[in-house]
Design an enzyme around this catalytic site. Structure first.
Site, PDB file in Angstrom:
ATOM      1  N   LYS A 149       0.800  -1.231   0.000  1.00  0.00           N
ATOM      2  CA  LYS A 149       0.000   0.000   0.000  1.00  0.00           C
ATOM      3  C   LYS A 149       0.831   1.280   0.000  1.00  0.00           C
ATOM      4  O   LYS A 149       0.441   2.276  -0.595  1.00  0.00           O
ATOM      5  CB  LYS A 149      -0.945   0.013   1.213  1.00  0.00           C
ATOM      6  CG  LYS A 149      -2.118  -0.938   1.071  1.00  0.00           C
ATOM      7  CD  LYS A 149      -3.030  -0.887   2.283  1.00  0.00           C
ATOM      8  CE  LYS A 149      -4.120  -1.937   2.147  1.00  0.00           C
ATOM      9  NZ  LYS A 149      -5.005  -1.998   3.308  1.00  0.00           N
ATOM     10  N   ASP A 185      -9.717   2.910   2.917  1.00  0.00           N
ATOM     11  CA  ASP A 185      -9.620   2.356   4.280  1.00  0.00           C
ATOM     12  C   ASP A 185      -9.955   3.434   5.316  1.00  0.00           C
ATOM     13  O   ASP A 185     -10.440   3.117   6.407  1.00  0.00           O
ATOM     14  CB  ASP A 185      -8.198   1.841   4.566  1.00  0.00           C
ATOM     15  CG  ASP A 185      -7.925   0.490   3.929  1.00  0.00           C
ATOM     16  OD1 ASP A 185      -8.890  -0.229   3.605  1.00  0.00           O
ATOM     17  OD2 ASP A 185      -6.738   0.159   3.741  1.00  0.00           O
ATOM     18  N   GLY A 243       0.330   0.162   6.256  1.00  0.00           N
ATOM     19  CA  GLY A 243      -0.649   0.928   5.477  1.00  0.00           C
ATOM     20  C   GLY A 243      -1.975   1.085   6.203  1.00  0.00           C
ATOM     21  O   GLY A 243      -2.573   2.171   6.200  1.00  0.00           O
ATOM     22  N   ARG A 264       6.176  -3.289  16.237  1.00  0.00           N
ATOM     23  CA  ARG A 264       7.302  -4.196  16.483  1.00  0.00           C
ATOM     24  C   ARG A 264       8.617  -3.491  16.130  1.00  0.00           C
ATOM     25  O   ARG A 264       9.539  -3.473  16.918  1.00  0.00           O
ATOM     26  CB  ARG A 264       7.113  -5.454  15.621  1.00  0.00           C
ATOM     27  CG  ARG A 264       8.267  -6.402  15.657  1.00  0.00           C
ATOM     28  CD  ARG A 264       7.982  -7.635  14.839  1.00  0.00           C
ATOM     29  NE  ARG A 264       7.637  -7.360  13.443  1.00  0.00           N
ATOM     30  CZ  ARG A 264       7.431  -8.288  12.530  1.00  0.00           C
ATOM     31  NH1 ARG A 264       7.509  -9.558  12.877  1.00  0.00           N
ATOM     32  NH2 ARG A 264       7.128  -7.982  11.289  1.00  0.00           N
ATOM     33  N   ARG A 266       9.538   2.211  12.132  1.00  0.00           N
ATOM     34  CA  ARG A 266       8.412   2.364  11.198  1.00  0.00           C
ATOM     35  C   ARG A 266       7.316   3.232  11.832  1.00  0.00           C
ATOM     36  O   ARG A 266       6.692   4.047  11.158  1.00  0.00           O
ATOM     37  CB  ARG A 266       7.857   0.991  10.820  1.00  0.00           C
ATOM     38  CG  ARG A 266       6.999   1.026   9.584  1.00  0.00           C
ATOM     39  CD  ARG A 266       6.660  -0.364   9.131  1.00  0.00           C
ATOM     40  NE  ARG A 266       5.826  -0.370   7.957  1.00  0.00           N
ATOM     41  CZ  ARG A 266       5.215  -1.461   7.507  1.00  0.00           C
ATOM     42  NH1 ARG A 266       5.378  -2.618   8.109  1.00  0.00           N
ATOM     43  NH2 ARG A 266       4.447  -1.405   6.424  1.00  0.00           N
TER      44      ARG A 266
HETATM   45  P1  NAP Z   1       1.388  -3.960   6.356  1.00  0.00           P
HETATM   46  O1  NAP Z   1       1.541  -2.607   5.755  1.00  0.00           O
HETATM   47  O2  NAP Z   1       2.195  -5.067   5.785  1.00  0.00           O
HETATM   48  O3  NAP Z   1       1.726  -3.847   7.950  1.00  0.00           O
HETATM   49  C1  NAP Z   1       1.721  -4.986   8.762  1.00  0.00           C
HETATM   50  C2  NAP Z   1       1.780  -4.568  10.226  1.00  0.00           C
HETATM   51  O4  NAP Z   1       1.714  -5.735  11.049  1.00  0.00           O
HETATM   52  C3  NAP Z   1       3.075  -3.851  10.605  1.00  0.00           C
HETATM   53  O5  NAP Z   1       2.819  -2.932  11.644  1.00  0.00           O
HETATM   54  C4  NAP Z   1       3.929  -5.018  11.110  1.00  0.00           C
HETATM   55  O6  NAP Z   1       4.943  -4.623  12.009  1.00  0.00           O
HETATM   56  C5  NAP Z   1       2.883  -5.809  11.854  1.00  0.00           C
HETATM   57  N1  NAP Z   1       3.287  -7.198  12.001  1.00  0.00           N
HETATM   58  C6  NAP Z   1       3.293  -8.154  11.045  1.00  0.00           C
HETATM   59  N2  NAP Z   1       3.736  -9.320  11.567  1.00  0.00           N
HETATM   60  C7  NAP Z   1       4.003  -9.085  12.867  1.00  0.00           C
HETATM   61  C8  NAP Z   1       4.492  -9.884  13.938  1.00  0.00           C
HETATM   62  N3  NAP Z   1       4.790 -11.193  13.748  1.00  0.00           N
HETATM   63  N4  NAP Z   1       4.648  -9.324  15.152  1.00  0.00           N
HETATM   64  C9  NAP Z   1       4.343  -8.018  15.352  1.00  0.00           C
HETATM   65  N5  NAP Z   1       3.892  -7.206  14.375  1.00  0.00           N
HETATM   66  C10 NAP Z   1       3.721  -7.731  13.156  1.00  0.00           C
HETATM   67  O7  NAP Z   1      -0.136  -4.438   6.328  1.00  0.00           O
HETATM   68  P2  NAP Z   1      -1.456  -3.530   6.416  1.00  0.00           P
HETATM   69  O8  NAP Z   1      -1.968  -3.286   5.060  1.00  0.00           O
HETATM   70  O9  NAP Z   1      -1.170  -2.386   7.307  1.00  0.00           O
HETATM   71  O10 NAP Z   1      -2.472  -4.561   7.120  1.00  0.00           O
HETATM   72  C11 NAP Z   1      -2.374  -4.834   8.521  1.00  0.00           C
HETATM   73  C12 NAP Z   1      -3.568  -5.687   8.955  1.00  0.00           C
HETATM   74  O11 NAP Z   1      -4.784  -4.952   8.804  1.00  0.00           O
HETATM   75  C13 NAP Z   1      -3.741  -6.954   8.122  1.00  0.00           C
HETATM   76  O12 NAP Z   1      -4.069  -8.001   9.002  1.00  0.00           O
HETATM   77  C14 NAP Z   1      -4.918  -6.660   7.232  1.00  0.00           C
HETATM   78  O13 NAP Z   1      -5.660  -7.823   6.954  1.00  0.00           O
HETATM   79  C15 NAP Z   1      -5.749  -5.725   8.105  1.00  0.00           C
HETATM   80  N6  NAP Z   1      -6.593  -4.820   7.279  1.00  0.00           N
HETATM   81  C16 NAP Z   1      -7.936  -4.955   7.369  1.00  0.00           C
HETATM   82  C17 NAP Z   1      -8.750  -4.113   6.646  1.00  0.00           C
HETATM   83  C18 NAP Z   1     -10.239  -4.247   6.729  1.00  0.00           C
HETATM   84  O14 NAP Z   1     -10.939  -3.719   5.851  1.00  0.00           O
HETATM   85  N7  NAP Z   1     -10.778  -4.877   7.756  1.00  0.00           N
HETATM   86  C19 NAP Z   1      -8.206  -3.126   5.805  1.00  0.00           C
HETATM   87  C20 NAP Z   1      -6.817  -3.020   5.754  1.00  0.00           C
HETATM   88  C21 NAP Z   1      -6.015  -3.887   6.485  1.00  0.00           C
HETATM   89  P3  NAP Z   1       6.440  -4.299  11.444  1.00  0.00           P
HETATM   90  O15 NAP Z   1       6.349  -2.949  10.779  1.00  0.00           O
HETATM   91  O16 NAP Z   1       7.278  -4.277  12.670  1.00  0.00           O
HETATM   92  O17 NAP Z   1       6.793  -5.391  10.475  1.00  0.00           O
END
Ligand code: NAP
Length: 312
Positions: A66, A102, A130, A152, A156
């Protein structure tokens, strides 16, 4: 010519967006096909360039692309600019427009969980990707006065805070290290807790231990698969008001549908499809693995498969 909309991410097989959007296209008789493109970062620019073809209505962008997509489109809407993240791409002639639906999706979730009570002013956000950017953007717009971001990788979260330095100059937006004692102290002072990490898709997995959760919080978990995460279960036990990620998924998807088609989204159809997917599991659909894919096509698993529990 059948129009195309694609979901670009890595992984994508778990996503409910395809089922939800295809049901909406079909219900309105729109000749469009929603495809899943699993693309690694190295192939992202080529995937975005392909969207300029006449058969594309646009795309969804998901984890982990994103933020990277921002520099690959021609124009950003206000929400995309404010967040520095794009989850929807639409076309304006040959030009690609980046949106962030979002933000509106999260606002709907926040309004729902708070209900008739006074909107709080203090939030803790877990995650700095994102989705967290959309959450923080919505909270700032909503008038929150203190937002603390835990991630974590602290750098970031610090980058996120820097990104919002201008729009948050009137309030207290800060990044804090992910230590349980710091989290506990901050949770004792807050009213809203949002999980915007990818933690919670596997059974029992949760971003914070149950004993850290005080009562009377509003807890929103962005994860929608499973619909009830361990965090939500623990928060209910602690006496909190909770909401999972499905409403946000539905609302961001409805906005996306309207951007691609110019038509009002059939929200009841989309909700019914989400209900069906939740109960019956994802129908198997081919995933285009792109140039980096070694095995060619693969298929989305049913809801119980490991692939189906990966981040959206
Ligand atoms: P992203 O940009 O890849 O960010 C992932 C986040 O999760 C980062 O803060 C990352 O921390 C953290 N993370 C991942 N693995 C981890 C672990 N093992 N331990 C601790 N922290 C961890 O993804 P995103 O787009 O922001 O999405 C994040 C979540 O929101 C996803 O689960 C997604 O399904 C959900 N989401 C839902 C909706 C909805 O409509 N309901 C919309 C958007 C997103 P680091 O930076 O330290 O790696």
């Amino acid at each position: 010519m059948t129009n195309r909309v694609v979901l670009i991410g890595h992984p994508v097989a778990h996503s409910f967006s395809g089922a939800m959007q295809q049901a909406a296209f079909d219900a309105l008789g729109i000749d469009a096909r929603y495809e899943l493109w699993d693309r690694r970062g190295i192939d992202l620019a080529d995937a975005i360039a392909e969207l300029r073809g006449d058969d594309f209505l646009g795309a969804n962008v998901t984890i982990p692309h994103k933020e990277h997509v921002v520099s690959l489109v021609d124009h950003l809407t206000e929400d995309a600019q404010a967040t520095g993240a794009v989850n929807v791409i639409s076309r304006d002639g040959k030009k690609l427009v980046g949106h962030n639906t979002d933000v509106a999706g999260f606002k709907a979730a926040l309004d729902k969980v708070v209900g008739k009570q006074k909107m709080p002013r203090h939030a803790v956000v877990l995650g700095a990707g994102g989705a967290a950017r959309a959450v923080v953007s919505a909270l700032i717009a909503e008038g929150f006065q203190r937002i603390v971001v835990f991630n974590r990788h602290l750098h970031r979260a610090e980058g996120l805070v820097r990104h919002f330095s201008r729009s948050a100059s009137h309030m207290d937006l800060r990044a804090m290290p992910w230590h349980e004692s710091v989290l506990e102290a901050e949770l004792a002072k807050t009213k809203v807790l949002v999980n915007a990490t990818a933690l919670g898709m596997a059974p029992g997995e949760t971003p914070i231990p149950a004993e850290l959760l005080p009562p009377d919080l509003f807890v929103i978990d962005l994860i929608y698969n499973p619909p009830v995460t361990q965090l939500i279960r623990d928060a209910v036990s602690a006496g909190d008001v909770t909401l999972g990620g499905e409403l946000m998924l539905l609302q961001q998807g409805a906005h996306a549908f309207e951007l691609w088609t110019g038509q009002a989204a059939p929200i009841d159809v989309m909700q019914a499809e989400l209900d069906k997917v939740r109960e019956e599991g994802l129908r198997q659909v081919p995933v285009d693995m792109g140039p980096a894919g070694e095995t060619g096509g693969s298929v989305a698993g049913a809801a119980g498969d490991t692939a189906a529990r990966r981040p959206a």
